[in-house]
Enzyme design. Structure first.
Site, PDB file in Angstrom:
ATOM      1  N   GLU A 203      -4.662  -7.286   4.881  1.00  0.00           N
ATOM      2  CA  GLU A 203      -3.728  -6.132   5.544  1.00  0.00           C
ATOM      3  C   GLU A 203      -2.969  -6.779   6.445  1.00  0.00           C
ATOM      4  O   GLU A 203      -3.646  -7.303   7.321  1.00  0.00           O
ATOM      5  CB  GLU A 203      -4.997  -5.077   5.897  1.00  0.00           C
ATOM      6  CG  GLU A 203      -3.974  -3.939   6.206  1.00  0.00           C
ATOM      7  CD  GLU A 203      -4.743  -2.436   6.451  1.00  0.00           C
ATOM      8  OE1 GLU A 203      -6.148  -2.918   7.018  1.00  0.00           O
ATOM      9  OE2 GLU A 203      -4.296  -1.491   6.534  1.00  0.00           O
TER      10      GLU A 203
ATOM     11  N   GLU B 138     -13.923  -1.269   6.020  1.00  0.00           N
ATOM     12  CA  GLU B 138     -13.414  -1.560   7.613  1.00  0.00           C
ATOM     13  C   GLU B 138     -14.223  -1.009   8.587  1.00  0.00           C
ATOM     14  O   GLU B 138     -13.956  -1.494   9.666  1.00  0.00           O
ATOM     15  CB  GLU B 138     -11.774  -0.950   7.239  1.00  0.00           C
ATOM     16  CG  GLU B 138     -11.805   0.351   7.379  1.00  0.00           C
ATOM     17  CD  GLU B 138     -10.368   1.017   7.290  1.00  0.00           C
ATOM     18  OE1 GLU B 138      -9.413   0.573   6.437  1.00  0.00           O
ATOM     19  OE2 GLU B 138     -10.167   2.259   8.142  1.00  0.00           O
TER      20      GLU B 138
ATOM     21  N   TYR C 169      -2.975  11.497   7.134  1.00  0.00           N
ATOM     22  CA  TYR C 169      -3.432  10.001   7.431  1.00  0.00           C
ATOM     23  C   TYR C 169      -2.265   9.162   6.599  1.00  0.00           C
ATOM     24  O   TYR C 169      -2.169   9.419   5.738  1.00  0.00           O
ATOM     25  CB  TYR C 169      -4.960   9.733   7.080  1.00  0.00           C
ATOM     26  CG  TYR C 169      -5.212   9.458   5.818  1.00  0.00           C
ATOM     27  CD1 TYR C 169      -5.300  10.577   5.057  1.00  0.00           C
ATOM     28  CD2 TYR C 169      -5.183   8.196   5.511  1.00  0.00           C
ATOM     29  CE1 TYR C 169      -5.760  10.213   3.855  1.00  0.00           C
ATOM     30  CE2 TYR C 169      -5.347   7.794   3.801  1.00  0.00           C
ATOM     31  CZ  TYR C 169      -5.628   9.015   3.195  1.00  0.00           C
ATOM     32  OH  TYR C 169      -5.733   8.788   1.870  1.00  0.00           O
TER      33      TYR C 169
ATOM     34  N   HIS D 245      -9.236   6.799   2.674  1.00  0.00           N
ATOM     35  CA  HIS D 245      -9.727   6.985   3.918  1.00  0.00           C
ATOM     36  C   HIS D 245     -10.926   7.760   3.969  1.00  0.00           C
ATOM     37  O   HIS D 245     -11.248   8.839   4.480  1.00  0.00           O
ATOM     38  CB  HIS D 245      -8.755   7.688   4.772  1.00  0.00           C
ATOM     39  CG  HIS D 245      -8.650   6.923   6.163  1.00  0.00           C
ATOM     40  ND1 HIS D 245      -9.080   7.370   7.280  1.00  0.00           N
ATOM     41  CD2 HIS D 245      -7.898   5.958   6.627  1.00  0.00           C
ATOM     42  CE1 HIS D 245      -8.795   6.602   8.230  1.00  0.00           C
ATOM     43  NE2 HIS D 245      -8.341   5.685   7.808  1.00  0.00           N
TER      44      HIS D 245
ATOM     45  N   ARG E 157       0.747  -1.232   0.057  1.00  0.00           N
ATOM     46  CA  ARG E 157      -0.010   0.090  -0.052  1.00  0.00           C
ATOM     47  C   ARG E 157       0.808   1.312  -0.199  1.00  0.00           C
ATOM     48  O   ARG E 157       1.801   1.483   0.807  1.00  0.00           O
ATOM     49  CB  ARG E 157      -0.939   0.134   1.131  1.00  0.00           C
ATOM     50  CG  ARG E 157      -1.961   1.011   1.302  1.00  0.00           C
ATOM     51  CD  ARG E 157      -2.837   1.158   2.549  1.00  0.00           C
ATOM     52  NE  ARG E 157      -2.142   2.002   3.488  1.00  0.00           N
ATOM     53  CZ  ARG E 157      -2.911   2.500   4.607  1.00  0.00           C
ATOM     54  NH1 ARG E 157      -4.202   2.215   4.810  1.00  0.00           N
ATOM     55  NH2 ARG E 157      -2.459   3.393   5.096  1.00  0.00           N
TER      56      ARG E 157
ATOM     57  N   TRP F  36     -12.135  12.012   8.627  1.00  0.00           N
ATOM     58  CA  TRP F  36     -10.813  11.768   8.902  1.00  0.00           C
ATOM     59  C   TRP F  36     -10.704  10.359   8.306  1.00  0.00           C
ATOM     60  O   TRP F  36     -10.025  10.005   7.379  1.00  0.00           O
ATOM     61  CB  TRP F  36     -10.566  11.628  10.370  1.00  0.00           C
ATOM     62  CG  TRP F  36      -9.235  11.101  10.575  1.00  0.00           C
ATOM     63  CD1 TRP F  36      -7.876  12.096  10.276  1.00  0.00           C
ATOM     64  CD2 TRP F  36      -8.590   9.794  10.770  1.00  0.00           C
ATOM     65  NE1 TRP F  36      -6.821  11.143  10.625  1.00  0.00           N
ATOM     66  CE2 TRP F  36      -7.175   9.754  10.859  1.00  0.00           C
ATOM     67  CE3 TRP F  36      -9.102   8.554  11.134  1.00  0.00           C
ATOM     68  CZ2 TRP F  36      -6.347   8.802  10.925  1.00  0.00           C
ATOM     69  CZ3 TRP F  36      -8.132   7.581  11.191  1.00  0.00           C
ATOM     70  CH2 TRP F  36      -6.932   7.586  11.178  1.00  0.00           C
TER      71      TRP F  36
ATOM     72  N   ASP G 280      -5.271   3.837   0.003  1.00  0.00           N
ATOM     73  CA  ASP G 280      -6.199   3.995   0.943  1.00  0.00           C
ATOM     74  C   ASP G 280      -6.648   5.415   0.548  1.00  0.00           C
ATOM     75  O   ASP G 280      -5.810   6.667   0.867  1.00  0.00           O
ATOM     76  CB  ASP G 280      -6.084   3.519   2.191  1.00  0.00           C
ATOM     77  CG  ASP G 280      -7.150   3.533   3.145  1.00  0.00           C
ATOM     78  OD1 ASP G 280      -8.257   4.163   2.753  1.00  0.00           O
ATOM     79  OD2 ASP G 280      -6.992   3.292   4.350  1.00  0.00           O
TER      80      ASP G 280
ATOM     81  N   ARG H 290     -14.024  -5.180   2.919  1.00  0.00           N
ATOM     82  CA  ARG H 290     -12.991  -5.204   4.042  1.00  0.00           C
ATOM     83  C   ARG H 290     -13.534  -5.299   5.381  1.00  0.00           C
ATOM     84  O   ARG H 290     -12.726  -5.109   6.333  1.00  0.00           O
ATOM     85  CB  ARG H 290     -12.199  -3.518   3.736  1.00  0.00           C
ATOM     86  CG  ARG H 290     -11.497  -3.627   2.750  1.00  0.00           C
ATOM     87  CD  ARG H 290     -10.399  -2.759   2.649  1.00  0.00           C
ATOM     88  NE  ARG H 290      -9.881  -2.029   3.777  1.00  0.00           N
ATOM     89  CZ  ARG H 290      -8.828  -2.511   4.322  1.00  0.00           C
ATOM     90  NH1 ARG H 290      -8.366  -3.619   4.169  1.00  0.00           N
ATOM     91  NH2 ARG H 290      -8.379  -1.805   5.405  1.00  0.00           N
TER      92      ARG H 290
ATOM     93  N   GLU I 198      -9.195   2.071  -1.917  1.00  0.00           N
ATOM     94  CA  GLU I 198      -9.821   1.661  -0.616  1.00  0.00           C
ATOM     95  C   GLU I 198     -10.525   2.921  -0.133  1.00  0.00           C
ATOM     96  O   GLU I 198     -10.073   4.035  -0.070  1.00  0.00           O
ATOM     97  CB  GLU I 198      -8.723   1.261   0.207  1.00  0.00           C
ATOM     98  CG  GLU I 198      -9.477   0.956   1.494  1.00  0.00           C
ATOM     99  CD  GLU I 198      -8.259   0.558   2.551  1.00  0.00           C
ATOM    100  OE1 GLU I 198      -7.112   0.257   2.134  1.00  0.00           O
ATOM    101  OE2 GLU I 198      -8.636   0.843   3.838  1.00  0.00           O
TER     102      GLU I 198
HETATM  103  O1  EZ4 Z   1      -7.084   4.116   9.930  1.00  0.00           O
HETATM  104  O2  EZ4 Z   1      -7.213   1.119  11.767  1.00  0.00           O
HETATM  105  O3  EZ4 Z   1      -6.584   0.502   6.123  1.00  0.00           O
HETATM  106  N1  EZ4 Z   1      -6.333   0.996   7.159  1.00  0.00           N
HETATM  107  C1  EZ4 Z   1      -6.919   1.835   7.888  1.00  0.00           C
HETATM  108  C2  EZ4 Z   1      -6.451   2.155   9.249  1.00  0.00           C
HETATM  109  C3  EZ4 Z   1      -7.437   3.081  10.225  1.00  0.00           C
HETATM  110  C4  EZ4 Z   1      -7.201   2.370  11.726  1.00  0.00           C
HETATM  111  C5  EZ4 Z   1      -8.529   3.143  12.466  1.00  0.00           C
HETATM  112  O4  EZ4 Z   1      -8.628   2.793  13.746  1.00  0.00           O
HETATM  113  O5  EZ4 Z   1      -7.475   2.753   7.129  1.00  0.00           O
HETATM  114  O6  EZ4 Z   1      -5.189   2.411   9.552  1.00  0.00           O
HETATM  115 CO    CO Z   2      -8.216   1.947   5.418  1.00  0.00          CO
END
Ligand code: EZ4
Ligand code: CO
Length: 403
Positions: free
Chosen positions: A340, A263, A160, A213, A148, A403, A211, A284, A237
């Site tokens: 992951e 997730e 992030y 996010h 990733r 976030w 990702d 996920r 993702e």
């Molecule tokens: O930000 O698990 O793909 N992984 C992620 C993680 C999340 C955390 C949040 O608790 O997006 O790193």
């Molecule tokens: Co993620």
């Protein structure tokens, strides 16, 4: 009958917080379940101690499905991450007990191995594109087949997925939420550059993932998907928040970049439209936040009917107990895609000694009966709970953003 004699919750912080359920049977084995919900740990601990454990005492630990239904249907108040993480912990612990009682690793009870090993992806990240690619080259040298890529966004102080540490990433970093700043425009400029540079330096024999996010709108995600198509990412993702599952129809109409999401999902209902309409390629959802092995298998079976493969979340806030459960699940399920894997610290691994192992870009749950994870309670007690929150995120003008 394998009577549940007692159960208790252990909260420990060997570098980060983990909530673990331990179930003891009258004359039989003990089982472990993970109940960690990042930043909301004590809510799940209380849900278990105050509301679930009293109902478990005296029940037959072998009746996993009945206990699952009892806790899900029987509570009247359904779903949600707190409830489903608590149910997951019970479910994992009961599968652990059943495996130990049978003298078999859990994957054998789930139908046996469908593959020899479980492909995992590691996290390469850096503040610049160059740093990120240097990390990715190290991962490739360590044998990873899938990586990733996350890099800093020029003009933003922090992002992030980009860690201060070279190998360990921990977003729950303060006792009140850290405030971060976001610009979609700046982000959308850097990611295609990252992937272009990555293909140039890493070649085409490694899977590359990214990702988002949950930070884009559907049309922005569609644009990013199109921009990344030439670099053939394994997946994009969490392109948008999936509260509105229909959002993915719009993304799907515009791009052939494979999509992964889920997730934060806690039940099959969060993914129903996404799977049924084949709007995603990878689901996920993971053992701890989606109701345990029992419920995740149901999600996977439904996904299999619609050509959707699994790609379980595996960040460090999922304890080694979940990692083990996920690996047994991954090894057995027919429509496995990828897992992951973010390494836990040595401190965490010492509290949770485990049979699973990594070699050559893949993992295996090992052959120990049950989940193959233990809890060193003496060590755990040396690391008391420490409040820690995930960050919050604002646009440059101060507007709250995902976030
Ligand atoms: O930000 O698990 O793909 N992984 C992620 C993680 C999340 C955390 C949040 O608790 O997006 O790193
Ligand atoms: Co993620």
């Amino acid at each position: 009958m394998l009577e549940i004699k007692s159960a208790r919750v252990v909260v420990t912080c060997p570098g980060r917080n983990f909530v673990t359920l331990k179930i003891e049977t009258a004359d039989g084995p003990t089982g472990l379940g993970d109940a960690t919900l990042n930043g909301r740990e004590l809510a799940v601990a209380s849900y278990l101690s105050d509301h679930v454990i009293p109902c478990l005492i005296g029940r037959d630990a072998h009746r996993i499905e009945d206990i699952w239904q009892y806790l899900y249907r029987g509570a009247y108040w359904r779903r949600g991450p707190v409830t489903m993480s608590a149910i997951a912990a019970v479910d994992m612990a009961l599968w652990d007990i059943k495996g130990k009682a049978a003298g078999l690793p859990l994957y054998q009870l789930l139908g046996g191995a469908s593959r020899e090993r479980v492909m995992v992806y590691g996290h390469a990240n850096g503040t610049t594109i160059g740093d990120t690619i240097d990390r990715a080259l190290e991962y490739r040298d360590q044998g990873y087949k899938a990586i990733r890529l996350q890099c800093g966004v020029p003009g933003l102080p922090a992002t992030y997925g980009v860690s201060k540490d070279k190998y360990f990433y921990e977003p729950a970093d303060a006792d009140l939420p850290t405030e971060t700043v976001w610009s979609t425009e700046k982000y959308l400029r850097v990611v295609p550059e990252l992937f272009a540079a990555a293909r140039e330096k890493l070649g085409w024999d490694v899977h590359l993932l990214h990702d988002v996010h949950h930070r884009l709108t559907p049309i922005e995600a569609a644009r990013l998907g199109k921009d990344l198509e030439p670099y053939r990412p394994f997946w994009l993702e969490d392109a948008v928040p999936a509260d509105n599952q229909e959002s993915f129809r719009l993304i799907r109409q515009h791009t052939t970049t494979p999509l992964a999401v889920g997730e934060v999902f806690n039940s099959i209902w969060d993914a129903k439209t996404l799977i049924q309409e084949q709007l995603i390629d990878y689901i996920r959802a993971t053992v701890v936040h989606a109701g345990g092995i029992t419920h995740l298998r149901r999600i996977a079976a439904f996904a299999d009917m619609h050509n959707v493969r699994t790609g379980c979340h595996g960040a460090t806030d999922l304890s080694p107990v979940t990692m083990a459960a996920a690996l047994h699940f991954d090894l057995s399920v027919p429509n496995f895609g990828i897992q992951e894997y973010m390494r836990h610290t040595d401190e965490t691994d010492a509290v949770f000694p485990h049979a699973y192992r990594f070699a050559d870009g893949a993992m295996h749950p090992g052959e120990a009966p049950g989940l193959g994870v233990e809890l060193d309670e003496e060590r755990a007690a040396r690391h008391p709970y420490k409040r820690a929150y995930l960050p919050v995120n604002r646009l440059e003008d101060g507007t709250m953003h995902d976030w």
